[in-house]
Design an enzyme around this catalytic site. Structure first.
Site, PDB file in Angstrom:
ATOM      1  N   THR A   1       5.309   7.972   1.605  1.00  0.00           N
ATOM      2  CA  THR A   1       3.757   8.061   1.839  1.00  0.00           C
ATOM      3  C   THR A   1       3.309   9.602   1.166  1.00  0.00           C
ATOM      4  OG1 THR A   1       3.235   6.772   3.440  1.00  0.00           O
ATOM      5  CG2 THR A   1       1.890   8.438   3.440  1.00  0.00           C
TER       6      THR A   1
ATOM      7  N   ARG B   1       1.785  -6.901   5.919  1.00  0.00           N
ATOM      8  CA  ARG B   1       1.613  -5.754   6.534  1.00  0.00           C
ATOM      9  C   ARG B   1       0.937  -4.497   6.066  1.00  0.00           C
ATOM     10  NH1 ARG B   1       3.384  -0.241   6.769  1.00  0.00           N
ATOM     11  NH2 ARG B   1       4.014   0.495   8.820  1.00  0.00           N
TER      12      ARG B   1
ATOM     13  N   GLY C   1       0.129  -0.595   7.100  1.00  0.00           N
ATOM     14  CA  GLY C   1       0.215   0.552   7.808  1.00  0.00           C
ATOM     15  C   GLY C   1      -0.940   1.335   8.415  1.00  0.00           C
ATOM     16  N   ASP C   2      -0.695   2.714   8.692  1.00  0.00           N
ATOM     17  CA  ASP C   2      -1.804   3.656   9.323  1.00  0.00           C
ATOM     18  C   ASP C   2      -2.533   4.148   8.116  1.00  0.00           C
ATOM     19  OD1 ASP C   2       0.837   4.851   8.792  1.00  0.00           O
ATOM     20  OD2 ASP C   2      -0.158   6.852   9.427  1.00  0.00           O
TER      21      ASP C   2
ATOM     22  N   THR D   1       1.716  10.896   7.702  1.00  0.00           N
ATOM     23  CA  THR D   1       3.082  10.193   7.375  1.00  0.00           C
ATOM     24  C   THR D   1       4.183   9.709   8.425  1.00  0.00           C
ATOM     25  OG1 THR D   1       4.977  10.169   5.841  1.00  0.00           O
ATOM     26  CG2 THR D   1       3.954  12.272   6.398  1.00  0.00           C
ATOM     27  N   GLY D   2       4.758   8.831   8.401  1.00  0.00           N
ATOM     28  CA  GLY D   2       5.596   8.283   9.497  1.00  0.00           C
ATOM     29  C   GLY D   2       5.589   7.168   9.757  1.00  0.00           C
TER      30      GLY D   2
ATOM     31  N   GLY E   1       4.081   3.920  10.673  1.00  0.00           N
ATOM     32  CA  GLY E   1       2.697   3.642  10.845  1.00  0.00           C
ATOM     33  C   GLY E   1       2.138   3.179  12.110  1.00  0.00           C
TER      34      GLY E   1
HETATM   35  N1  ASP Z   1       2.927   5.685   7.372  1.00  0.00           N
HETATM   36  C1  ASP Z   1       3.109   4.722   6.326  1.00  0.00           C
HETATM   37  C2  ASP Z   1       3.227   3.409   6.751  1.00  0.00           C
HETATM   38  O1  ASP Z   1       3.737   3.115   7.887  1.00  0.00           O
HETATM   39  C3  ASP Z   1       4.460   5.138   5.663  1.00  0.00           C
HETATM   40  C4  ASP Z   1       5.129   6.536   5.602  1.00  0.00           C
HETATM   41  O2  ASP Z   1       4.101   7.519   6.076  1.00  0.00           O
HETATM   42  O3  ASP Z   1       6.191   6.581   4.852  1.00  0.00           O
HETATM   43  O4  ASP Z   1       2.964   2.681   6.089  1.00  0.00           O
END
Ligand code: ASP
Length: 317
Positions: free
Chosen positions: A184, A212, A214-215, A235-236, A238
């Site tokens: 991300t 799917r 994510g956030d 980022t992280g 999700g």
């Molecule tokens: N937050 C993102 C997701 O869950 C992934 C990421 O931040 O690497 O899609």
């Protein structure tokens, strides 16, 4: 002489178990160069009197074009072998927002998110519908090969036979199994007119299934901007960020509890997300142009610069 008004920008290129021992010198400097170039692309917009909205779009487009980062060109493989990307952008002055989820073959999903905001009555478009909107808006589509990178392909092969999915940045294949590398990219900015904006873009998780999402493209979860308080890009992992409504929670803590940006981000990243096993981080800028970059993982690719401070670029804790 007229004093130039303050402006600032911060960007991230993902958070996770990014450890110095896993990094080669060459790879590390490629990441640092990529971050510097993206940061300066957005900073230049602000310096020339451009808006925070344009600055965050420019910086994120730049990161999307860099194959090292899991967004746009460097996006991970979904289970079906495609690159399904999510992106969002938000204007803190007007609260206008635009987002796309599960789009394919688009080089710069953040530009499409911007057009959803500007040229449609909607906030979030997904899948084929979002691609149809892209066609109407005159976007050209890239071949699948444009998004190919050997590293992402190898990561996908490790997981393909299983139901597992992983958030990965770009570390060696044997490390993907722990699922602790995140991708991300994102940017937040404060312009000379006193307006904030945020943007986030991602390829999501390697081997993700069932459409799917994510956030990142969800306003309030991975992306949020409001002139009253702040602009945030996350980022992280999700799913916990969605449950925590992480980005909006920072804004709420500032608005309703009177916390500073730093205090609010600490509360969300180090307390709330930790309780939900939400590993990752976020970048933020407040309505005075002060930035913060906070994470609970081992590392986060990050950089910031304001008109009254030096450039900061870092990867590890
Ligand atoms: N937050 C993102 C997701 O869950 C992934 C990421 O931040 O690497 O899609």
């Amino acid at each position: 002489m007229i004093k130039m008004k303050k402006f600032s920008i911060a960007i991230h290129g993902g958070a996770g178990t990014i450890l110095k021992k896993d990094m080669t010198k060459e790879l590390e400097s490629a990441y640092l160069d990529g971050l510097r170039e993206a940061l300066l692309s957005g900073y230049t917009v602000l310096e020339n009197g451009g808006t925070s909205l344009l600055a965050v779009e420019t910086a994120v487009s730049n990161l999307e074009n860099n194959i090292l980062f899991n967004a746009g060109r460097g996006s991970v493989f979904s289970h079906n072998g495609l690159h399904e990307m999510d992106a969002a952008i938000m204007n803190g002055k007007t609260l206008d927002a635009g987002a796309v989820a599960g789009v394919t073959n688009i080089a710069n999903p953040i530009k499409l998110a911007m057009l959803v905001m500007q040229n449609s009555e909607h906030v979030l478009l997904s899948g084929q519908g979002a691609n149809d909107f892209a066609t109407e808006q005159g976007f050209s589509f890239e071949q699948n090969e444009y998004f190919f990178s050997q590293l992402r392909y190898d990561q996908w092969q490790v997981l393909l036979g299983s139901d597992n999915y992983a958030l990965d940045h770009s570390n060696p294949v044997n490390e993907i199994k722990d699922g602790k590398k995140f991708g991300t990219v994102g940017a937040v900015a404060y312009d000379q007119f006193g307006n904030v904006a945020a943007s986030t873009s991602t390829g999501g998780m390697t081997n993700k299934k069932y459409g799917r999402i994510g956030d990142s493209p969800l306003i309030g979860c991975g992306t949020y901007a409001n002139n009253k308080t702040c602009a945030i890009s996350c980022t992280g992992h999700g799913e916990p960020f969605i449950k925590a409504v992480a980005a909006y929670d920072v804004s709420c803590l500032m608005e309703y509890k009177g916390m500073s940006l730093q205090q609010a981000m600490n509360e969300v990243v180090h307390v709330k997300l930790v309780k939900l096993q939400g590993e990752g981080g976020m970048i933020g800028v407040d309505s005075h142009g002060d930035t913060a970059m906070i994470f609970n993982s081992a590392g986060m690719y990050r950089a910031s610069k304001s008109s009254d401070s030096k450039m900061e670029i870092a990867v590890y804790k």
